[in-house]
Design a protein around this motif. Structure first.
Motif, PDB file in Angstrom:
ATOM      1  N   ALA A  88      37.532  64.697  47.418  1.00 25.21           N
ATOM      2  CA  ALA A  88      37.515  63.364  46.817  1.00 25.21           C
ATOM      3  C   ALA A  88      38.160  62.382  47.790  1.00 25.21           C
ATOM      4  N   VAL A  89      37.564  61.189  47.901  1.00 22.53           N
ATOM      5  CA  VAL A  89      38.052  60.150  48.818  1.00 22.53           C
ATOM      6  C   VAL A  89      38.314  58.889  47.991  1.00 22.53           C
ATOM      7  N   THR A  90      39.583  58.464  47.955  1.00 23.50           N
ATOM      8  CA  THR A  90      39.971  57.279  47.197  1.00 23.50           C
ATOM      9  C   THR A  90      40.244  56.118  48.147  1.00 23.50           C
ATOM     10  N   LEU A  91      39.673  54.953  47.829  1.00 23.28           N
ATOM     11  CA  LEU A  91      39.804  53.748  48.660  1.00 23.28           C
ATOM     12  C   LEU A  91      40.451  52.643  47.842  1.00 23.28           C
ATOM     13  N   CYS A  92      41.415  51.953  48.440  1.00 24.93           N
ATOM     14  CA  CYS A  92      42.054  50.798  47.802  1.00 24.93           C
ATOM     15  C   CYS A  92      42.178  49.671  48.812  1.00 24.93           C
ATOM     16  N   ASN A  93      41.828  48.466  48.401  1.00 24.58           N
ATOM     17  CA  ASN A  93      42.114  47.301  49.230  1.00 24.58           C
ATOM     18  C   ASN A  93      43.612  47.018  49.145  1.00 24.58           C
ATOM     19  N   ILE A  94      44.230  46.756  50.279  1.00 21.22           N
ATOM     20  CA  ILE A  94      45.672  46.526  50.285  1.00 21.22           C
ATOM     21  C   ILE A  94      46.035  45.294  49.464  1.00 21.22           C
ATOM     22  N   ASN A  95      45.134  44.329  49.392  1.00 24.13           N
ATOM     23  CA  ASN A  95      45.361  43.147  48.561  1.00 24.13           C
ATOM     24  C   ASN A  95      44.969  43.479  47.124  1.00 24.13           C
ATOM     25  N   PRO A  96      45.876  43.394  46.151  1.00 20.24           N
ATOM     26  CA  PRO A  96      45.547  43.852  44.794  1.00 20.24           C
ATOM     27  C   PRO A  96      44.701  42.875  43.984  1.00 20.24           C
ATOM     28  N   LEU A  97      44.850  41.588  44.214  1.00 23.33           N
ATOM     29  CA  LEU A  97      44.168  40.580  43.391  1.00 23.33           C
ATOM     30  C   LEU A  97      43.487  39.553  44.287  1.00 23.33           C
ATOM     31  N   ARG A  98      42.291  39.121  43.861  1.00 23.82           N
ATOM     32  CA  ARG A  98      41.550  38.093  44.602  1.00 23.82           C
ATOM     33  C   ARG A  98      42.000  36.703  44.162  1.00 23.82           C
ATOM     34  N   ARG A  99      42.225  35.847  45.140  1.00 23.55           N
ATOM     35  CA  ARG A  99      42.728  34.511  44.841  1.00 23.55           C
ATOM     36  C   ARG A  99      41.726  33.701  44.042  1.00 23.55           C
ATOM     37  N   SER A 100      40.419  33.951  44.237  1.00 22.69           N
ATOM     38  CA  SER A 100      39.411  33.152  43.542  1.00 22.69           C
ATOM     39  C   SER A 100      39.292  33.525  42.074  1.00 22.69           C
ATOM     40  N   ARG A 101      39.903  34.629  41.666  1.00 24.75           N
ATOM     41  CA  ARG A 101      39.770  35.082  40.279  1.00 24.75           C
ATOM     42  C   ARG A 101      40.994  34.771  39.428  1.00 24.75           C
ATOM     43  N   LEU A 102      42.053  34.258  40.029  1.00 30.90           N
ATOM     44  CA  LEU A 102      43.255  33.955  39.258  1.00 30.90           C
ATOM     45  C   LEU A 102      43.094  32.634  38.519  1.00 30.90           C
ATOM     46  N   THR A 103      43.608  32.589  37.309  1.00 28.58           N
ATOM     47  CA  THR A 103      43.519  31.413  36.445  1.00 28.58           C
ATOM     48  C   THR A 103      44.920  30.952  36.064  1.00 28.58           C
ATOM     49  N   PRO A 104      45.050  29.728  35.546  1.00 27.92           N
ATOM     50  CA  PRO A 104      46.380  29.293  35.058  1.00 27.92           C
ATOM     51  C   PRO A 104      46.954  30.237  34.013  1.00 27.92           C
ATOM     52  N   ASN A 105      46.105  30.829  33.192  1.00 24.99           N
ATOM     53  CA  ASN A 105      46.610  31.771  32.192  1.00 24.99           C
ATOM     54  C   ASN A 105      47.192  33.024  32.865  1.00 24.99           C
ATOM     55  N   ASP A 106      46.540  33.486  33.960  1.00 24.47           N
ATOM     56  CA  ASP A 106      47.082  34.637  34.697  1.00 24.47           C
ATOM     57  C   ASP A 106      48.450  34.316  35.287  1.00 24.47           C
ATOM     58  N   LEU A 107      48.605  33.092  35.860  1.00 22.63           N
ATOM     59  CA  LEU A 107      49.888  32.724  36.431  1.00 22.63           C
ATOM     60  C   LEU A 107      50.961  32.582  35.362  1.00 22.63           C
ATOM     61  N   HIS A 108      50.573  32.097  34.187  1.00 23.28           N
ATOM     62  CA  HIS A 108      51.554  31.958  33.112  1.00 23.28           C
ATOM     63  C   HIS A 108      52.127  33.312  32.722  1.00 23.28           C
ATOM     64  N   TRP A 109      51.266  34.309  32.586  1.00 21.31           N
ATOM     65  CA  TRP A 109      51.722  35.615  32.120  1.00 21.31           C
ATOM     66  C   TRP A 109      52.222  36.502  33.262  1.00 21.31           C
ATOM     67  N   ALA A 110      51.475  36.549  34.364  1.00 23.50           N
ATOM     68  CA  ALA A 110      51.782  37.517  35.412  1.00 23.50           C
ATOM     69  C   ALA A 110      52.466  36.904  36.623  1.00 23.50           C
ATOM     70  N   GLY A 111      52.561  35.578  36.709  1.00 22.35           N
ATOM     71  CA  GLY A 111      53.162  34.955  37.881  1.00 22.35           C
ATOM     72  C   GLY A 111      54.593  35.386  38.140  1.00 22.35           C
ATOM     73  N   PRO A 112      55.493  35.306  37.149  1.00 21.68           N
ATOM     74  CA  PRO A 112      56.885  35.705  37.418  1.00 21.68           C
ATOM     75  C   PRO A 112      57.033  37.189  37.744  1.00 21.68           C
ATOM     76  N   ALA A 113      56.280  38.042  37.077  1.00 23.13           N
ATOM     77  CA  ALA A 113      56.471  39.485  37.240  1.00 23.13           C
ATOM     78  C   ALA A 113      55.776  40.030  38.475  1.00 23.13           C
ATOM     79  N   LEU A 114      54.536  39.625  38.724  1.00 26.30           N
ATOM     80  CA  LEU A 114      53.739  40.222  39.788  1.00 26.30           C
ATOM     81  C   LEU A 114      53.768  39.431  41.078  1.00 26.30           C
ATOM     82  N   LEU A 115      53.970  38.112  40.990  1.00 29.97           N
ATOM     83  CA  LEU A 115      53.910  37.277  42.192  1.00 29.97           C
ATOM     84  C   LEU A 115      55.244  36.625  42.525  1.00 29.97           C
ATOM     85  N   GLY A 116      56.229  36.760  41.656  1.00 27.20           N
ATOM     86  CA  GLY A 116      57.527  36.147  41.906  1.00 27.20           C
ATOM     87  C   GLY A 116      57.528  34.642  41.775  1.00 27.20           C
ATOM     88  N   LEU A 117      56.652  34.099  40.947  1.00 27.44           N
ATOM     89  CA  LEU A 117      56.532  32.640  40.791  1.00 27.44           C
ATOM     90  C   LEU A 117      57.371  32.150  39.617  1.00 27.44           C
TER      91      LEU A 117
END
Length: 509
Positions: A88-117
């Motif tokens: 089995a061969v597992t592949l992961c992009n080192i970047n976890p999230l695409r910038r074009s897919r983030l929304t204000p709602n994502d930043l409200h909930w996940a910004g402090p925890a995942l991005l340090g915002l």
């Protein structure tokens, strides 16, 4: 007057030690208990027999003690095969999230925890992303699912995979399985999930394995806002080659593949076999990762699962142990962890899950034994620059990208077996029961000339001795009240010993 001796003269009973010594197959007894001979000769034979017995008991005790220590040895062997199952061969992009897919709602909930915002930084971060600011009167959603965020905003294989071939045959995203790891959403080739048939290869060498052309999509990488513990500074793909029986632990065991290079990965299969207790410490019992409200002791391997579960593996045990620990501390689990606990919210990630997991890893609180049978793959990596100038122009026209984009974002990965031979590393018992019995028999034959049948002879003699003593204690019944006529002594001896001699002769036969 002296009575003449005849053929009916009384013989010594079979239980007599002299009779037994003459007939026993154990060496030396006939010289110790035999009739006649000077006392000095008997004394020397007695000392020799006792010394041989003492040496025998010492040697036997040493062999039994060595067997009780349950030693093992490790055998390394190289075997050949006509066809090997591809890993089995597992592949992961080192970047976890695409910038074009983030929304204000994502930043409200996940910004402090995942991005340090901080909340005041959301507008500036959206501008850095090239996204419009939150509309006036923006209201965040009442709930938020971290796993759905990574599934929606993570890099998709349909966008990253530019070309795929296995043994020269085309493959695509349908040949990959989505899996969540600590790096986010990843993809596993030849996972065998849902009963899919595992791919095999009849040849070794490049061109007889998996070849993928990938786009890392650097323009989708998140901007560097501040330095955090899990902030990625590199660009590329993380790769882990593992067996289908174990889940990927790609953030710790994966290697990197960089854009602008073709990475060749030559693999060699290794099969490992370990012994269970008391010879070793392996385990083959599947584990239950679910939270236990009342743990019975210090944190260790989770208890066996009562229902069907995947095969036991070292990585699976570690993930189950981590899931149990985080669930006990936080009441939830991280999205890559197995179990039935709910997935942690972004705030639980920040306040509890990440600190608890990091503290657990520093303490090395999980105690997981090796699996009794496992497969791993040794790897050798080599790289060459790609693409060439001619290839860059061709790929740019084919994928409607610039040559600079191709040079900065495209990589090729070529994974294959070096040869169809594989190594086996097997633990074996260093001392078997048959070897113990053989050593004891050899020592008995060397020192006292005895065998297993000699032990039976000794037990038979003890049985006859007990019967003889019992018959001597048995009173003889009188059939009349009158005086009993005297019986000749030879007749008494003949009567008492006839049954014993018959038993002895039958046993000897």
């Amino acid at each position: 007057m002296k009575r003449p001796s005849g053929p009916e003269e009384a013989q010594p009973p079979a239980s007599d030690i002299r009779v037994f010594a003459r007939s026993c197959s154990m060496h030396g007894l006939g010289h110790v208990f035999g009739p006649g001979g000077p006392m000095a000769r008997r004394g020397l034979w007695t000392a020799a027999v006792l010394l041989a017995l003492a040496t025998l008991l010492y040697q036997v005790a040493g062999r039994v003690r060595y067997y009780g220590e349950f030693h093992h040895e490790t055998a390394l062997e190289e075997r050949e095969s006509r066809r090997l199952t591809f890993p089995a061969v597992t592949l992961c992009n080192i970047n976890p999230l695409r910038r074009s897919r983030l929304t204000p709602n994502d930043l409200h909930w996940a910004g402090p925890a995942l991005l340090g915002l901080e909340p005041a930084e959301h507008a500036a971060y959206l501008r850095a992303l090239g996204r419009p600011p939150a509309p006036p009167g923006f209201m965040p959603s009442p709930t938020f699912d971290v796993a759905r965020l990574y599934a929606r905003a993570g890099h998709t294989l349909e966008d990253m995979l530019l070309a795929c071939r296995y043994r020269g045959w085309p493959c695509g995203p349908e040949n990959f399985t989505t899996v969540f790891t600590r790096m986010g959403q990843c993809y596993t080739f030849n996972s065998g999930a849902e009963g899919a048939e595992l791919l095999t290869t009849p040849k070794g060498g490049t061109g007889n394995g998996l070849e993928v052309l990938l786009d890392v999509q650097q323009d989708e990488y998140l901007p560097m806002w501040r330095d955090m513990e899990e902030t990625p500074f590199e660009v590329g793909i993380r790769v882990q080659i593992h067996s289908q029986e174990e889940p990927p632990l790609i953030d710790q065991l994966g290697f990197g593949a960089a854009p602008g290079y073709q990475t060749f990965v030559s693999c060699q299969k290794q099969q490992l076999s370990f012994l269970p207790p008391p010879w070793g410490d392996c385990s083959s019992v599947s584990l239950d990762p679910d939270f236990e409200p009342e743990p019975s002791g210090p944190l260790g391997p989770p208890r066996p699962s009562p229902g069907p579960s995947p095969p036991y593996s070292l990585i699976g045990c570690r993930l189950a142990c981590e899931s149990r620990y985080v669930a006990r501390k936080c009441g939830c689990r991280m999205m890559h962890m197995p179990g039935g606990a709910p997935v942690c919210s972004p705030q639980q990630y920040k306040d509890c899950a990440h600190p608890a997991l990091d503290a657990m890893l520093r303490k090395d609180a999980c105690t997981c034994p090796n699996p009794c049978a496992s497969t791993r793959y040794a790897k050798e990596l080599s790289m060459v620059r790609m693409p060439s100038r001619a290839a860059a122009r061709y790929l740019a026209r084919k994928h409607n990208r610039s040559e600079a984009y191709i040079a900065e974002n495209v990589l090729m990965l070529d994974i294959f077996f070096e040869a169809l031979n594989y190594e086996t590393v097997e633990q074996k018992k260093a001392y078997e029961m048959s070897e113990l019995l053989g050593d004891i028999g050899g020592q008995m034959g060397l020192f006292i000339g005895a065998s297993l049948l000699t032990i039976l002879e000794i037990l038979d003699y003890l049985c006859e001795l007990q019967e003889g003593l019992g018959s001597q204690r048995t009173p003889v019944p009188h059939l009349s009240l009158g005086p009993r006529p005297p019986t000749p002594p030879c007749a008494v001896t003949k009567t008492l010993s006839s049954s014993q001699r018959t038993c002895y002769l039958v046993t000897r036969l």
